[in-house]
Design a protein around this motif. Structure first.
Motif, PDB file in Angstrom:
ATOM      1  N   THR A  94       3.436   6.760 -33.424  1.00 39.03           N
ATOM      2  CA  THR A  94       4.216   5.615 -33.649  1.00 39.03           C
ATOM      3  C   THR A  94       3.332   4.413 -33.219  1.00 39.03           C
ATOM      4  N   GLY A  96       3.733   0.418 -31.157  1.00 38.94           N
ATOM      5  CA  GLY A  96       4.281  -0.245 -30.687  1.00 38.94           C
ATOM      6  C   GLY A  96       5.931  -0.211 -30.436  1.00 38.94           C
ATOM      7  N   SER A  97       6.737  -1.128 -30.732  1.00 34.82           N
ATOM      8  CA  SER A  97       8.200  -0.555 -30.496  1.00 34.82           C
ATOM      9  C   SER A  97       8.864  -0.144 -31.792  1.00 34.82           C
ATOM     10  N   ASP A  98       7.870   0.069 -32.828  1.00 33.76           N
ATOM     11  CA  ASP A  98       8.528   0.829 -34.144  1.00 33.76           C
ATOM     12  C   ASP A  98       9.051   2.191 -33.770  1.00 33.76           C
TER      13      ASP A  98
END
Lengths: 112, 110
Positions: A94, A96-98
């Motif tokens: 994944t 980052g914050s995705d």
């Protein structure tokens, strides 16, 4: 575009032998990297998780270890394989914050 | 109680039928909901992604989330033999850690 490469596709190893599975991600930097194992009827089990070079979180104590020597490279290892290490191993990433998780094509490991 | 429950029983349907799959979960902290499709001996591929209650459509696929009942569904309309695969639900609290269902094997019979 981003791609994830995982090899080999199939591996047959004797009990007690070492293991090294490699995964690389292209087209992105500083991905979060994961190793999962999928056993028949047991679903996906998270083994290791890494947010950066040298940073490894182990989810399940076991016979396996993971390393991240480069930003986009994740390696799963064992010094001595057990019969119970057989399974389908999946690398994933994944960014980052995705929360969307993208998987590699998997390695079918048979320990005999 | 497991975090995510998904009945793994194989599901066989005739071509053209509607496939209905579902998962239930116990933790109301889950915020993001996904469905993956996995062909035999391949890695799962992301099929649907949503973060709110309600329906989301993408072609023949509809993902439905009911946060109040802690229940998510996937519908496949006009099913094709190429839809034969295992479908996994995945949920996350937003911490990059996904909780997966065990997967539902679907067979579409021509």
């Amino acid at each position: 575009s981003q791609t994830i490469h995982q090899w080999p596709a199939t591996l047959v190893q004797p009990v007690g032998s070492p293991l090294s599975l490699e995964c690389t991600v292209e087209g992105t930097s500083n991905p979060n990297l994961y190793w999962y194992r999928q056993a028949a009827g047991r679903g996906l089990q998270l083994l290791f998780y890494s947010v950066g070079i040298g940073q490894i979180s182990s989810e399940v104590p076991q016979n396996l270890s993971a390393s991240r020597p480069q930003d986009r490279q994740f390696i799963l290892s064992s010094k001595k394989l057990l019969l119970s290490d057989s399974g389908f191993y999946l690398c994933a990433w994944t960014w980052g914050s995705d929360e969307k998780l993208f998987f590699g094509s998997g390695t079918q490991l048979s320990v005999l | 109680q497991k975090e995510v429950e998904q009945d793994p029983g194989p599901l066989s349907v005739p071509e053209g039928a509607i496939v209905s799959l579902n998962c239930t979960y116990s933790n109301s902290a889950f915020q993001y909901f996904m469905w993956y499709r996995q062909y035999s001996r391949k890695g799962p591929e992301l099929l649907m992604y949503t973060y709110s209650s309600g329906n989301k459509e993408d072609g023949r696929f509809t993902a439905q989330v009911d946060k109040s009942s802690k229940y998510i569904s996937l519908f496949i309309r006009d099913s094709q033999p190429s839809d034969s695969a295992t479908y996994l639900c995945a949920l996350t609290r937003g911490n990059n850690r996904l909780a997966f269902g065990k997967g539902n094997q679907v067979v579409v019979i021509p």
